[in-house]
Scaffold this motif. Structure first.
Motif, PDB file in Angstrom:
ATOM      1  N   GLU A  47       0.834  -1.191   0.000  1.00 19.20           N
ATOM      2  CA  GLU A  47       0.000   0.000   0.000  1.00 19.20           C
ATOM      3  C   GLU A  47       0.874   1.249   0.000  1.00 19.20           C
ATOM      4  O   GLU A  47       1.857   1.328   0.738  1.00 19.20           O
ATOM      5  CB  GLU A  47      -0.915  -0.003   1.219  1.00 19.20           C
ATOM      6  N   VAL A  48       0.497   2.236  -0.813  1.00 21.25           N
ATOM      7  CA  VAL A  48       1.252   3.485  -0.891  1.00 21.25           C
ATOM      8  C   VAL A  48       0.347   4.635  -0.477  1.00 21.25           C
ATOM      9  O   VAL A  48      -0.863   4.614  -0.710  1.00 21.25           O
ATOM     10  CB  VAL A  48       1.824   3.730  -2.304  1.00 21.25           C
ATOM     11  N   SER A  49       0.937   5.639   0.149  1.00 22.36           N
ATOM     12  CA  SER A  49       0.152   6.757   0.673  1.00 22.36           C
ATOM     13  C   SER A  49      -0.292   7.713  -0.412  1.00 22.36           C
ATOM     14  O   SER A  49      -1.229   8.495  -0.225  1.00 22.36           O
ATOM     15  CB  SER A  49       0.952   7.525   1.725  1.00 22.36           C
ATOM     16  N   LYS A  50       0.383   7.678  -1.565  1.00 23.10           N
ATOM     17  CA  LYS A  50      -0.009   8.545  -2.669  1.00 23.10           C
ATOM     18  C   LYS A  50       0.442   7.938  -3.985  1.00 23.10           C
ATOM     19  O   LYS A  50       1.444   7.217  -4.041  1.00 23.10           O
ATOM     20  CB  LYS A  50       0.566   9.953  -2.499  1.00 23.10           C
ATOM     21  N   LYS A  51      -0.294   8.234  -5.040  1.00 27.01           N
ATOM     22  CA  LYS A  51       0.021   7.719  -6.369  1.00 27.01           C
ATOM     23  C   LYS A  51       0.732   8.761  -7.236  1.00 27.01           C
ATOM     24  O   LYS A  51       1.268   8.431  -8.283  1.00 27.01           O
ATOM     25  CB  LYS A  51      -1.262   7.256  -7.076  1.00 27.01           C
ATOM     26  N   GLU A  52       0.725  10.022  -6.786  1.00 25.44           N
ATOM     27  CA  GLU A  52       1.422  11.082  -7.509  1.00 25.44           C
ATOM     28  C   GLU A  52       2.229  11.922  -6.532  1.00 25.44           C
ATOM     29  O   GLU A  52       1.816  12.126  -5.387  1.00 25.44           O
ATOM     30  CB  GLU A  52       0.436  11.972  -8.272  1.00 25.44           C
ATOM     31  N   PHE A  53       3.374  12.408  -7.003  1.00 30.87           N
ATOM     32  CA  PHE A  53       4.249  13.226  -6.171  1.00 30.87           C
ATOM     33  C   PHE A  53       5.126  14.063  -7.091  1.00 30.87           C
ATOM     34  O   PHE A  53       5.334  13.714  -8.259  1.00 30.87           O
ATOM     35  CB  PHE A  53       5.116  12.338  -5.266  1.00 30.87           C
ATOM     36  N   PRO A  54       5.647  15.184  -6.610  1.00 30.11           N
ATOM     37  CA  PRO A  54       6.471  16.046  -7.461  1.00 30.11           C
ATOM     38  C   PRO A  54       7.802  15.383  -7.805  1.00 30.11           C
ATOM     39  O   PRO A  54       8.406  14.697  -6.972  1.00 30.11           O
ATOM     40  CB  PRO A  54       6.709  17.285  -6.590  1.00 30.11           C
TER      41      PRO A  54
END
Length: 380
Positions: A47-54
């Motif tokens: 599980e990942v906390s976000k699917k997009e990041f800068p």
């Protein structure tokens, strides 16, 4: 990352030691920021906390809530490795700092450290540039790229000496040439392994084979030479295959994705290699030439550190001082087991006592803990 892997049972047995070595309890300095990705790994989920990041510098903070030792990778779509952490024991945490350009990636968790892993697709957004990079870091990357290429170029002739002896059926000559043929690979394993498909062909141990995988490479020949004490038609064919596979490595080195953080993380990975394979005697279980590999890993880690040191020592002088101290201590300890400082002839590892192995392990741990902080130091 490693094709030379611990079995799941062995990895679990060493997880406690690796907790100290890898700084598993460290907390992400960027936790809560848009550049922090929390990864929760279990035996059946990633599980990942976000699917997009800068795009730019990101921190991947991993927590293993499963019962198995796991490893986590940040991958390009073609499975090349951007960053990784191995040997994450149950109930432990690790953080890795990475530098990424804009684009699509995958995060893979591998419970039991086998297979393709449980994957999540993620995306780095934006222009993909890292602002205000110290020009000395660009110089470090360029110098390290030259170093990695030189190691590959110098390895092939040594491998040819080894494989020629195998093809000639000369058991003793092949044994003598075996360990020297591996040094360049051991010094630059993180770069070599970043391609994914080459490492399993040349450096896998028998207990690291995936289902259906044919055993090829150095360790297959090592077993033939030291345990089976024979060279047959299959071994001669495998010698040719080893040269072919390593030529592919040599040709690909120049295309490797290298960043200051990948250099720092690679140095850390090399110390993990020592802790999980060389100190335990599992890497070279037939030839007992583990200390040659050990020295190669340490030299490769030190090379990456020395190239990054001008920036690291400015950003974190205490860390640089500690790394200088621990590299010197570990090298001095290794020198006790070699014939002379100009040679790579070391004591056979089966002659190293349990107390001596403990001393070596402690020295590795003392270096690996501060080395785990190098990537964060160079991007401050």
């Amino acid at each position: 990352m490693r094709a030379v892997r611990l079995s799941v049972v062995t990895a679990a047995a060493t997880a406690a030691a690796l907790t100290a070595l890898t700084g598993c309890t460290e907390k992400s300095t960027a936790e809560g920021s848009d550049r922090a990705i929390r990864v929760t790994a279990t035996d059946s989920k990633c599980e990942v906390s976000k699917k997009e990041f800068p795009a730019g510098h990101v921190e991947v903070a991993v927590e293993n809530k499963g019962a198995k030792v796991t490893e986590v990778y940040l991958l390009f779509p073609d499975d090349r490795i951007v960053a990784e952490r191995e040997n994450i024991g149950p109930g432990t945490k690790q953080t890795v700092t990475a530098e990424v350009k804009a684009g699509d990636y995958q995060i893979a968790c591998k419970p039991g450290m086998t297979g393709k892993g449980i994957r999540q697709t993620v995306k780095a957004t934006g222009g993909g540039s890292v602002a205000k990079r110290d020009p000395r870091l660009d110089q470090a990357v360029a110098a390290y790229r030259e170093y990695a290429q030189a190691q590959a170029d110098e390895t092939l002739p040594k491998v040819k000496v080894f494989t020629d002896a195998v093809k000639a059926g000369d058991l003793e000559a092949a044994k003598k040439a075996y360990a020297p043929s591996r040094l360049g690979w051991e010094r630059t394993e993180p770069v070599a392994e970043s391609f994914g498909d080459i490492d399993p062909k040349v450096d896998v141990r028998e207990d690291g084979l995936e289902d259906g995988q044919k055993w090829t490479g150095w360790h297959r020949l090592e077993k033939a030479l030291w345990q089976d004490k024979k060279i047959g038609a299959e071994e001669k064919s495998l010698a040719d295959q080893l040269v072919t596979d390593l030529k592919e490595w040599q040709e690909k080195v120049g295309t490797a994705e290298i960043t200051p953080t990948s250099m720092a993380n690679g140095a850390k990975e090399l110390l993990d290699e020592v802790a999980t394979g060389k100190v335990t005697g599992e890497e070279e279980r037939y030839s007992h030439t583990d200390l040659v590999d050990f020295k190669g890993n340490v030299e490769g880690a030190q090379k990456a550190y020395e190239l990054l040191k001008p920036v690291a020592s400015k950003n974190d002088p205490a860390l640089a001082e500690e790394l200088d101290k621990q590299f010197a201590a570990l090298n001095a300890l290794l020198d006790k087991y070699r014939s002379d400082k100009a040679s790579y002839e070391f004591v056979s590892y089966d002659k190293v006592t349990e107390n001596q192995q403990k001393e070596l392990s402690d020295a590795v741990n003392a270096l690996a803990e501060p080395l785990s902080k190098l990537a964060a130091a160079v991007v401050k």
